[in-house]
Design a protein around this motif. Structure first.
Motif: not given
Length: 849
Positions: A580-588, A631-636, A712-723
């Motif tokens: 999933q490239c885009d975040a599944p929701c939008v946190v403003a 934040s960001y996360s990939d397998p490495s 991030p949990t590290g269990l799935e990619p996080v592509n510069c998503w917001d919090y």
């Protein structure tokens, strides 16, 4: 209370390679149309941008602008074309079949500006002209002048430009009498392309480096024996003959799993898939050039179908004796290379073993296919089994190779290079399936790479879109020789995480093993200007294995390079997984919030990486503060954001997060000394569920400094998503409990343990007021920090805990346990009060021998 778990996870002479734009539309052309014929001078010359090329027009009424050096006194009118090939090209230019006495000249540079004549032709085919085998240099502009005889002569002409030694005499040889269903875009299996059925014949044009996909329908009733011919350069009597394309054809099922492929079983180098028995349904056909990097031209697809019996039983020998071949050993049914056997997985617990002998000399490539539920044309098709195959060494202890879905659909296919000897094949089910299977084996020398090579030197020494295009699932061969580097274009059509392996000197079972190359791999953006990912040695030994984050669809550049001056062959695997490239929701981000302002992704994070780097770096955090972060996360790599929380007075502190992704929120008490990360204690940890609104930790804290981490949990990619992270504080009166004064680790235990041989039982004294005990365990005897989310084992309200199945015979692991008691009170006016009480120093145990 919350439970918290964290997982840490040569130079070649090439035929013309031109960018191929829209093919010429011959049907609507008329002579004397100035849009359909050459220009008057070099400045108005018509560009030739497709090969083969065909145009017709007239020189009547034109001006004599340029000479014909092979004639004396030429005064005929002329028109001009131009061409600038990107690589070396060998072409023929023909005016044969024109309506008048024609002449032809080809110039490097414009004739009136010092151009050099490289061909002058007159009266080659009757009174018409043809220049054959003309070599054109890359990135040099040439001018092709259509001229006339001395008379002067003028009239209607036909200009054909083709590869090789050929003087076409027909107007526009690439005209096909059958329907053209090559409707672009149709370059990916997932969608696009014309539809045809058994018995249809269709036309297409294979562009450079591309694929043409079609939908092919096999109609019932009953199975059909299907033959597919692709006529290209080598089949006389069809329009594509002599026009350059050596085709390859591949048949896929509806799920884009390859069923059969061919590139030279027809006439010459033309392609044919012959007599393949298929069940009714919709399939996919792909046509490409062979090799794809330099091959293009027109083609015809011809199909035929005749009824064939749908298989209802296995026609091969069955050696699957259930009472005998259920375990690994030398007593199992024997096989040799080339054997094909029947078998059956009758229950989900059934496992079938076979003993195969591989005979040398040298390395031998063993190919194992398990045809089951998903391979059309074989008896087990549609009968339920999803197979797995393993190859195990002679001693039944070493797994040499495993496959679950390398064949068609979920059927298995395994290839591995082996020395002479005896090996064990294991067949079993996946996903609780059962059913029959066919086990097919073959062997061949492992002295060549079994996959296609698109390492075209020196074309792919530089980054650019002219290189061969790779897609998800491709496997190609290449070689680094003399310090060169190899570039490829990688196209992805959906949000994708890439898993790229470059197998060189160090991966057993593959052709390049032991041949010297220590490879590295890099991924760049389409402009070749930005390095995105790289790897040198994450594979086996020093071989490369690159894992990316979630990438947007588009074009990327892949670079294979040698390390330390090594050279040799390699195999390049392109693995993909949808993400999933885009975040599944939008946190403003609220207008009043502070901004983290960290570049994303940041390798390494030198901004607020906290205890993940030295020296630690934090963002300041106070009661009633709010931050917007990314934040960001990939397998490495996983980006953890750390904040230093200052509490002025004893307070009930709520730390909350609203996130677009799943993560862990933790609060630590700093350790003593100059580095607050040493000996830090975990106070509370909360798994944060993305897109579920604000979620909070609520704890009573004394005045002082605390560390807050969100990762991030590290269990799935996080592509510069917001919090968004915020704090709130209110008064509280925490209840302090006495610390436990003992911790007993009991092994072996015959009272509470389910299995005294493998279970550990922990005992401790009761703590007055304690409502929960949490258990942590570490195998790092040198780590000062045991209480972390990654080391969490479980919790209990009892004063004992059974940790099951942790002791392995023959192991020498050291395990360190720590128990933290949590005391709660209903009298304090806040959501929840948790105070961590440390027990005495834990004791170290080791498993018995």
């Amino acid at each position: 209370m919350y439970r918290c778990k964290m997982l840490c996870l040569a130079l070649l002479n090439l035929l013309l390679v031109l960018p191929l734009w829209a093919a010429n539309d011959e049907a609507g052309r008329t002579p004397n149309d100035p849009l359909d014929q050459g220009g008057e001078t070099c400045a108005q010359a018509v560009a030739i941008t497709t090969i083969p090329y065909c145009d017709f027009g007239s020189t009547a009424g034109r001006v004599n602008d340029y000479p014909v050096p092979c004639q004396t006194g030429s005064a005929a009118p002329d028109v001009v074309y131009t061409m600038t090939p990107p690589v070396t090209a060998v072409l023929s230019f023909s005016l044969c079949g024109s309506d008048y006495n024609s002449a032809l000249t080809i110039w490097r540079g414009c004739p009136s500006a010092g151009g050099v004549i490289i061909c002058c032709s007159d009266n080659v085919c009757g009174d018409d002209a043809c220049c054959t085998n003309v070599t054109l240099l890359p990135n040099v502009q040439y001018f092709i002048v259509v001229d006339g005889g001395v008379a002067p002569n003028a009239g209607n002409y036909t200009l054909n430009v083709v590869q090789g030694d050929n003087c076409p005499t027909t107007p526009c040889q690439n005209t096909c009498p059958y329907p053209d269903l090559d409707s672009e875009p149709n370059d990916i299996c997932a969608g696009g392309g014309g539809v045809f059925a058994c018995g249809d014949t269709v036309c297409g044009y294979q562009e450079l480096g591309a694929n043409d996909y079609y939908y092919f329908r096999v109609l019932g009733p009953g199975c059909q024996s299907v033959t597919i011919d692709v006529f290209g350069d080598d089949t006389p009597g069809f329009p594509p003959f002599g026009q350059g394309l050596n085709p390859e054809v591949t048949l896929y099922d509806a799920g884009c799993n390859a069923i059969s492929s061919d590139f030279n079983s027809g006439t010459g180098e033309d392609a044919r898939i012959d007599s393949l028995c298929l069940v009714p349904g919709t399939y996919r056909i792909r046509v490409s050039g062979q090799p794809q990097a330099t091959n293009f031209g027109p083609y015809i697809i011809a199909t035929s179908c005749t009824p064939c019996p749908c298989p209802d039983s296995c026609e091969y020998e069955n050696r699957d004796v259930e009472a005998l071949n259920g375990t690994c050993g030398t007593f199992n049914p024997p096989m040799i290379c080339g054997d094909t056997l029947c078998g059956d997985i009758v229950t989900v617990n059934d496992v079938d073993w076979y003993l195969i002998t591989v005979v040398g000399p040298g390395l031998i490539r063993l190919k194992i296919d398990i045809f089951a539920n998903d391979t059309p044309g074989w008896y087990p098709f549609g009968l339920g089994l999803d197979p797995m195959v393993r190859l195990v060494g002679a001693g039944c202890t070493t797994i040499l190779g495993v496959d679950t879905a390398g064949g068609v659909g979920e059927d298995a296919h395994l290839e591995i290079c082996l020395t002479q000897g005896t090996y064990n094949i294991q067949v079993q089910q996946e996903d609780f399936t059962t059913g029959p299977y066919i086990l097919a084996t073959s062997c061949e020398p492992c002295d060549t790479c079994p996959y296609p090579s698109f390492d075209i030197e020196p074309v792919n020494d530089d980054c650019g879109t002219f290189n061969h295009i790779l897609h998800c699932g491709d496997v190609v061969c290449g070689e680094i020789d003399g310090g060169d580097t190899d570039w490829y274009v990688l196209q992805i059509t959906e949000c994708t995480q890439l898993f790229i392996d470059v197998l060189g000197d160090d991966t057993p079972g593959f052709y390049p093993f032991g041949q010297g190359l220590n490879p590295a791999v890099e991924l760049f953006n389409a402009a070749c200007s930005g390095g995105l990912y790289g790897d040198q040695n994450s594979g086996v030994g020093e071989d490369a294995q690159l894992t990316t984050g979630c990438l947007d669809p588009g074009i990327y550049m892949l670079h294979v390079i040698p390390e330390f001056g090594t050279q040799g062959p390699y195999i390049l695997f392109i693995g993909c997984e949808q993400c999933q490239c885009d975040a599944p929701c939008v946190v403003a981000c609220p207008d009043t919030a502070n901004l983290e302002n960290e570049t994303c992704p940041s390798f390494p994070d030198t901004f607020n990486s906290g205890c993940d780097n030295q020296p630690p770096r934090f963002l300041p955090l106070f009661c009633n503060d709010m931050y917007c972060g990314t934040s960001y996360s990939d397998p490495s790599y996983t980006d953890s954001d750390w904040y230093l929380l200052r509490v002025g007075d004893p307070s009930q502190v709520r730390v909350c997060v609203n996130s677009e992704f799943n993560g862990y929120l933790s609060i630590y008490e700093p350790g003593g000394g100059l580095n607050p990360c040493n000996q830090r204690d975990l106070i509370e940890c909360l798994p944060i569920v993305g897109c579920q609104g604000g979620q909070c930790i609520s704890v009573c804290l004394n005045a002082g400094l605390y560390m807050v981490e969100f990762t991030p949990t590290g269990l799935e990619p996080v592509n510069c998503w917001d919090y968004v992270l915020w704090t709130a504080c209110s008064p509280c009166e925490p209840l302090v409990c006495p610390a436990p004064d003992s911790l007993v680790i009991h092994y072996p235990d015959t009272v509470l343990a389910s299995d005294p041989e493998t279970d550990i039982v922990l005992y401790w004294n009761a703590i007055p007021g304690a409502t929960e005990y949490r258990i942590y365990r570490s195998s790092d005897n040198n780590s000062p920090v045991i209480v972390t989310p990654a080391n969490y084992v479980g919790s209990t309200t009892n004063t004992f805990f059974v940790h099951g199945n942790v002791i392995a015979f023959g192991g020498n692991d050291i395990w360190i346990y720590e128990i933290v008691a949590y005391c709660g009170t209903g009298a304090i006016p806040c959501d929840e009060v948790s105070t961590a009480i440390e027990p005495e120093k834990p004791r170290v145990i080791t498993p018995r021998e």
